[in-house]
Design an enzyme around this catalytic site. Structure first.
Site, PDB file in Angstrom:
ATOM      1  N   GLU A  38       2.949  -1.955  12.316  1.00 44.94           N
ATOM      2  CA  GLU A  38       1.825  -2.941  11.954  1.00 44.94           C
ATOM      3  C   GLU A  38       2.534  -4.191  11.177  1.00 44.94           C
ATOM      4  O   GLU A  38       3.751  -4.274  10.918  1.00 44.94           O
ATOM      5  CB  GLU A  38       0.955  -2.097  10.640  1.00 44.94           C
ATOM      6  CG  GLU A  38       2.048  -1.585   9.577  1.00 44.94           C
ATOM      7  CD  GLU A  38       1.857  -2.190   8.518  1.00 44.94           C
ATOM      8  OE1 GLU A  38       1.586  -3.516   8.570  1.00 44.94           O
ATOM      9  OE2 GLU A  38       2.538  -1.851   7.601  1.00 44.94           O
ATOM     10  N   GLN A  59       1.109  -6.401   9.008  1.00 45.96           N
ATOM     11  CA  GLN A  59       1.108  -6.956   7.436  1.00 45.96           C
ATOM     12  C   GLN A  59       2.276  -6.937   6.622  1.00 45.96           C
ATOM     13  O   GLN A  59       2.579  -7.465   5.946  1.00 45.96           O
ATOM     14  CB  GLN A  59      -0.107  -6.167   6.969  1.00 45.96           C
ATOM     15  CG  GLN A  59      -1.439  -6.515   7.419  1.00 45.96           C
ATOM     16  CD  GLN A  59      -1.852  -5.441   8.373  1.00 45.96           C
ATOM     17  OE1 GLN A  59      -1.124  -4.955   9.188  1.00 45.96           O
ATOM     18  NE2 GLN A  59      -3.170  -5.534   8.838  1.00 45.96           N
ATOM     19  N   CYS A 113       0.899  -1.081  -0.044  1.00 43.09           N
ATOM     20  CA  CYS A 113      -0.066  -0.187  -0.004  1.00 43.09           C
ATOM     21  C   CYS A 113       0.843   1.261  -0.008  1.00 43.09           C
ATOM     22  O   CYS A 113       0.480   2.343  -0.637  1.00 43.09           O
ATOM     23  CB  CYS A 113      -0.900   0.085   1.091  1.00 43.09           C
ATOM     24  SG  CYS A 113      -1.631  -1.438   1.493  1.00 43.09           S
ATOM     25  N   ASN A 114       2.195   1.127   0.526  1.00 37.86           N
ATOM     26  CA  ASN A 114       2.687   2.346   0.931  1.00 37.86           C
ATOM     27  C   ASN A 114       4.112   2.368  -0.026  1.00 37.86           C
ATOM     28  O   ASN A 114       4.801   3.300   0.099  1.00 37.86           O
ATOM     29  CB  ASN A 114       3.116   2.712   2.085  1.00 37.86           C
ATOM     30  CG  ASN A 114       1.791   2.528   3.270  1.00 37.86           C
ATOM     31  OD1 ASN A 114       1.843   1.693   4.029  1.00 37.86           O
ATOM     32  ND2 ASN A 114       0.813   3.457   2.844  1.00 37.86           N
ATOM     33  N   ARG A 115       4.285   1.287  -0.666  1.00 39.96           N
ATOM     34  CA  ARG A 115       5.708   1.254  -1.395  1.00 39.96           C
ATOM     35  C   ARG A 115       5.667   0.483  -2.650  1.00 39.96           C
ATOM     36  O   ARG A 115       5.087  -0.557  -2.654  1.00 39.96           O
ATOM     37  CB  ARG A 115       6.852   1.051  -0.489  1.00 39.96           C
ATOM     38  CG  ARG A 115       6.367  -0.245   0.285  1.00 39.96           C
ATOM     39  CD  ARG A 115       7.580  -0.566   1.408  1.00 39.96           C
ATOM     40  NE  ARG A 115       7.390   0.085   2.432  1.00 39.96           N
ATOM     41  CZ  ARG A 115       8.083   1.336   2.837  1.00 39.96           C
ATOM     42  NH1 ARG A 115       9.013   1.516   2.258  1.00 39.96           N
ATOM     43  NH2 ARG A 115       7.939   1.975   3.885  1.00 39.96           N
ATOM     44  N   SER A 166       7.109   1.690   7.789  1.00 44.22           N
ATOM     45  CA  SER A 166       5.719   1.717   7.659  1.00 44.22           C
ATOM     46  C   SER A 166       4.986   2.805   8.067  1.00 44.22           C
ATOM     47  O   SER A 166       5.439   3.575   8.988  1.00 44.22           O
ATOM     48  CB  SER A 166       4.847   0.530   8.167  1.00 44.22           C
ATOM     49  OG  SER A 166       5.589  -0.685   7.934  1.00 44.22           O
ATOM     50  N   GLY A 184     -10.247  16.053   2.771  1.00 37.16           N
ATOM     51  CA  GLY A 184      -9.131  16.986   2.616  1.00 37.16           C
ATOM     52  C   GLY A 184      -7.861  16.218   2.712  1.00 37.16           C
ATOM     53  O   GLY A 184      -7.679  15.054   2.888  1.00 37.16           O
ATOM     54  N   GLU A 185      -6.950  17.103   3.149  1.00 34.58           N
ATOM     55  CA  GLU A 185      -5.596  16.805   3.422  1.00 34.58           C
ATOM     56  C   GLU A 185      -5.590  15.552   4.443  1.00 34.58           C
ATOM     57  O   GLU A 185      -5.104  14.530   4.221  1.00 34.58           O
ATOM     58  CB  GLU A 185      -4.627  17.716   3.701  1.00 34.58           C
ATOM     59  CG  GLU A 185      -3.122  17.281   3.623  1.00 34.58           C
ATOM     60  CD  GLU A 185      -2.226  18.231   4.094  1.00 34.58           C
ATOM     61  OE1 GLU A 185      -2.470  19.675   4.144  1.00 34.58           O
ATOM     62  OE2 GLU A 185      -0.929  18.265   4.466  1.00 34.58           O
ATOM     63  N   MET A 186      -6.204  16.181   5.631  1.00 39.84           N
ATOM     64  CA  MET A 186      -6.260  15.120   6.915  1.00 39.84           C
ATOM     65  C   MET A 186      -7.169  13.711   6.452  1.00 39.84           C
ATOM     66  O   MET A 186      -6.654  12.543   7.142  1.00 39.84           O
ATOM     67  CB  MET A 186      -6.799  15.779   8.077  1.00 39.84           C
ATOM     68  CG  MET A 186      -6.404  15.077   9.422  1.00 39.84           C
ATOM     69  SD  MET A 186      -4.673  14.703   9.617  1.00 39.84           S
ATOM     70  CE  MET A 186      -4.511  15.407  11.283  1.00 39.84           C
TER      71      MET A 186
END
Lengths: 280, 408
Positions: free
Chosen positions: B105, B107, B45-47, B100, B182-184
Site C-alpha cells: 500500500e 500511504q 494506523c498499524n504502528r 504494512s 467478530g475476529e474476521m
C-alpha cells in the site's frame, strides 16, 4: 517510386512479435529482465519501421504520407513509438501486448495494399498539419480501443471471479477508464482540428458538393460518435466504464472503415488528394 | 551515541493496545525520548514507533513510555527494541511497505514523510536522520519499481483490499461498510482502515462492540463510525464486508444494491455464506473461497519477489550504515572540539578575572594562543583515531572507547 522492402517489413514484423512474446512472458512470471529485453526488440522494430517509412517518403520526393500505404505505415509507427514510451510503465505493459500484434497484422496488410500511387505536392503546410492531426488522432483512438478491450476483459473476469495471478499486473478498472478518457479527449481534439483544416481545403480545392463526399460524410459520422461518447461520459456517470469502452471499440471500427474501407467501397475525391478547380 | 528504535505494530500488538499506547499531546515523543539528539515519532494506523539517536538507552525510554501510558508488564512484551543496523532495516522495510498490513500500500511512504517533516519542523532531526530517512524514501521507490512484492497479497483481508482496489480504484474516496465484528470482521476493518478510506461504517448486533472499535480506529486516524442499521451500510458503502454467521443479504436486500448505479464490491467472509446467490451488473461479489484460491496462487510468486526486495533493502542498509558510521565519527569529533573550546573559554574567563591589568590587545593574543594550543593538543589523538577507524574492524568499540576517554 520506391516499393516496400519485403525484408525490412518481415524483420520489423518478427521484432514486434518477439517483443510481444517477451512482454507476455514478463506478465506471466514477473521477471523484469523479460520486459527489458522486450523493450530492446520493440526499439529495434521501431527503428526498422521508421527506416522503411523514411525510405518510402524520401523516394516519393515529399515528406508527407499521402497514400494508403504511407498513411498506414505512419499510423503504425506512431502507435509503435507510443508503445515504446508506455513500456517504461509497468501498468501499461498489458496495453502493448494487445497493440503490438495489431501493428504486426497491419504490417502484413500493408504488404498487400496496392495503393502506392505517387503523391501530389501539398499546397500548404496547413494541409500537412491536417494529415498529421488525423494520423495522430487515429493512433490515439487505436490505443483507446485497446484500452477499452482491456477494460471489458478485466471487468468481465472480475465480475465472474476469474481472477488469476495475471491480475497482479492489470491496472484497476477506474485507472483504465481514466486513461481511456485522456486518450479519447486528445484524440478527439486532434480529429476535430484535422477535420476543420480538411474542410477548409476541400472547400478551396474540391468541386462543389464536396460535403456529400463519402469520406467527408463518414468522417462527420465518426466525429459525432466520439463527440457523443465524450459528452455522455461527462453527463452520465453510468456511461463511463463498460458502456464507453464498448462505444469506443465501435468508434474505432468506424475509424478503420473511414481510413481504408471508404476508399475501397466508394469513390472519394480524397483519393490521392486530388486537387481540382484551382492550381496550388 | 546509540541509534535505536522502539516499535509497537499490528504484528505483535492488538488495536486496543496500540490505541492505549498513543497520546495526542504534542510533546509526547519528547517526553519519551527525552534528551535524544535526533528523534522521529511515527504513528500510523498499524504502528507506533520512535526512532532516536541518543545518549540514553532504548530501555530507559521504554520505561518512560510504560509510565506515561500506564501499560502493564504483560503489555510491554508486545514492544520491540531495535538497535543500529536493525533500525535501518526496519525503517526501510516500513517505508517500502513490506511491514504494512496490506503489503505494497502506498500511504505508508506519505506517512513516514509526514513524520520526518514534522520532526524537521520541530527541529528534532539532524544529519543522521536526514540521511536515514532520505535513503528510506529512495529504498521505497526502488522496491516499488524493481519488484512486484506490493501486488501479490497473501493474507485474506489484504487480498480483499487489493480486489476492491482493482474494482473501485483508490479507496481513499470510498466508504467501507463492515457487517459483523467478530475476529474476521475486526481484522477486515483494520485492513481496510490501513488504506485510509474516506469512511468506515461498522455494524454489529451488540452496538457497544462497533462503538468501541470505531473509537480505537479513530485514535489511529481512521474515520470510523458505528451504525445502528444494516441499511445505512447497504445504502452508502462502496465496499461491503460481511463477517456474520447468518444470512444477511437476502434477495430483497440485494435488490437495494442493484438500484445503486455505481459499482459495489461485496466481500463475504462468512462461513457458511451470508449472501444469497445473485448476479447484478454493478455488483462484484467475492466469497472467502475465491480469496483462498488467489492466496494460493500468489504465495509462490510472492516468495521470489520478497527475496528481490530483501536483497535491495540489505544492500541499502549496508551502504547507509557505513555512511552513517562516518557521520557518527564526524559528530564525535565535533563534540570533542566543542568540549575543548568550552573548557578553554571557561579557563580563560577565570584567568581574565585574575589578570585585570592586561590590555585588550594582550588579552586577545592570550585567547588566540590558548585556543590554538587546545586544537594542537587534540590534533594527534584525532589523527590516530581516524587511522585506527580506517584499518580496524572494531571501529564501533574504538569510538566508544574514545568517547569514554574524553567523556563526551
Amino acid at each position: 517510386m520506391s516499393q516496400l522492402s519485403f525484408e525490412f517489413l518481415a524483420l520489423t514484423f518478427v521484432a514486434y512479435l518477439i517483443a510481444t512474446f517477451l512482454f507476455t512472458a514478463y506478465l506471466r512470471n514477473l521477471s523484469w529482465s523479460f520486459a527489458k529485453l522486450a523493450r530492446w526488440f520493440l526499439a529495434f522494430g521501431l527503428l526498422l519501421h521508421l527506416g522503411e517509412l523514411f525510405t518510402l517518403l524520401h523516394a516519393s520526393g515529399h515528406y508527407f504520407p499521402t497514400n494508403s500505404q504511407t498513411s498506414l505505415l505512419t499510423v503504425t509507427a506512431l502507435i509503435s513509438a507510443i508503445c515504446f514510451f508506455l513500456s517504461f510503465r509497468k501498468s501499461r505493459l498489458i496495453l502493448i501486448v494487445i497493440l503490438l500484434p495489431m501493428i504486426s497484422a497491419a504490417l502484413v496488410a500493408l504488404y498487400f495494399i496496392s495503393d502506392a500511387s505517387a503523391a501530389t505536392a501539398l499546397p500548404s503546410p496547413w494541409l500537412w498539419t491536417h494529415i498529421l492531426s488525423i494520423l495522430l488522432g487515429e493512433a490515439l483512438f487505436c490505443l483507446a480501443a485497446a484500452s477499452s478491450i482491456i477494460y471489458l476483459v478485466v471487468e468481465s473476469r472480475l465480475k465472474h471471479r476469474q481472477v488469476s495471478k495475471f491480475f497482479a499486473r492489470v491496472p484497476a478498472l477506474p485507472d483504465i477508464d481514466k486513461f481511456l478518457n485522456e486518450l479519447l479527449s486528445v484524440g478527439f481534439a486532434l480529429l476535430s482540428l484535422g477535420m476543420l483544416l480538411g474542410f477548409f481545403f476541400a472547400r478551396e480545392y474540391w468541386s462543389p458538393g464536396w460535403i456529400l463526399d463519402p469520406k467527408v460524410l463518414f468522417c462527420l459520422l465518426t466525429w459525432l460518435v466520439f463527440a457523443f461518447i465524450l459528452i455522455f461520459r461527462i453527463v452520465s456517470k453510468s456511461f463511463r466504464g463498460r458502456r464507453s469502452s464498448q462505444a469506443t471499440v465501435l468508434g474505432f471500427v468506424l475509424i478503420v472503415f473511414l481510413t481504408w474501407g471508404v476508399d475501397f467501397f466508394f469513390h472519394s475525391q480524397h483519393q490521392n488528394f486530388r486537387i481540382e478547380n484551382k492550381n496550388p | 551515541m546509540n541509534l535505536w528504535s522502539l516499535v509497537l505494530d499490528f504484528k505483535k500488538a492488538p488495536l486496543e493496545l496500540r490505541a492505549k499506547a498513543i497520546r495526542k499531546e504534542k510533546n509526547f515523543a519528547k517526553q519519551i525520548a527525552n534528551g535524544a539528539d535526533e528523534l522521529v515519532f511515527l504513528s500510523t494506523c498499524n504502528r507506533v514507533e520512535f526512532y532516536a539517536f541518543s545518549d540514553a538507552t532504548a530501555s530507559q525510554s521504554l520505561d518512560r513510555w510504560k509510565e506515561i501510558c500506564g501499560l502493564s508488564d504483560e503489555e510491554m512484551k508486545s514492544f520491540q527494541i531495535l538497535e543500529n543496523e536493525k533500525v535501518l532495516d526496519h525503517l526501510f522495510r516500513v517505508a517500502a511497505s513490506m511491514e504494512s498490513m496490506v503489503v505494497g500500500e502506498t500511504q505508508i511512504v506519505g506517512q513516514v514523510k509526514k513524520a520526518y517533516e514534522e520532526a524537521a519542523e520541530e527541529k528534532t532531526i539532524g544529519p543522521i536522520f536526514h540521511r536515514c530517512f532520505q535513503r528510506a524514501f529512495k529504498v521505497a521507490k526502488r522496491v516499488r519499481s524493481q519488484t512486484e512484492v506490493g501486488r501479490l497479497a497473501i493474507s485474506l483481508p489484504s487480498i480483499g483490499v487489493k480486489l476492491a482496489e482493482k474494482v473501485l480504484g483508490n479507496l481513499s474516496e470510498k466508504t467501507i461498510g463492515v457487517i459483523g465484528l467478530g475476529e474476521m470482521g475486526r481484522l477486515s476493518a483494520e485492513y481496510f482502515g490501513s488504506v485510509q478510506p474516506e469512511k468506515i461504517l461498522l455494524y454489529n448486533r451488540t452496538q457497544a462492540v462497533a462503538e468501541k472499535l470505531a473509537a480505537d480506529l479513530k485514535i489511529e486516524n481512521v474515520n470510523a463510525a458505528a451504525v445502528t442499521e444494516i441499511s445505512e451500510i447497504l445504502d452508502t458503502a462502496d465496499v461491503i464486508v460481511l463477517a456474520v454467521d447468518t444470512l444477511i443479504l437476502k434477495k430483497k436486500e440485494s435488490e437495494l444494491l442493484e438500484s445503486r448505479r455505481s459499482p459495489i464490491f461485496v466481500l463475504d467472509l462468512s462461513v457458511p455464506p451470508s449472501v444469497e446467490k445473485f448476479s447484478f451488473q454493478n455488483v462484484f461479489f467475492y466469497s472467502i473461497d475465491d480469496l483462498q484460491k488467489i492466496a494460493q496462487e500468489n504465495t509462490q510468486l510472492r516468495e521470489q519477489e520478497v527475496k528481490k526486495a530483501e536483497a535491495i533493502i540489505h544492500s541499502e542498509v549496508t551502504q547507509c550504515y557505513g555512511s552513517l558510521h562516518h557521520a557518527s565519527v564526524s559528530k564525535t569529533l565535533e563534540h570533542l572540539s566543542q568540549k575543548a573550546e568550552q573548557l578553554t573559554k571557561a579557563e580563560l574567563s577565570q584567568l581574565k578575572a585574575r589578570l585585570k591589568h592586561l590590555s585588550a590587545e594582550d588579552w586577545a593574543e592570550i585567547e588566540k594562543s590558548a585556543l590554538r594550543l587546545s586544537h594542537k593538543v587534540l590534533q594527534d589523538p584525532i589523527a590516530e583515531l581516524r587511522s585506527q577507524l580506517d584499518s580496524s574492524e572494531e571501529s564501533e568499540n574504538i569510538i566508544t572507547f574514545f568517547r569514554n576517554l574524553f567523556r563526551l
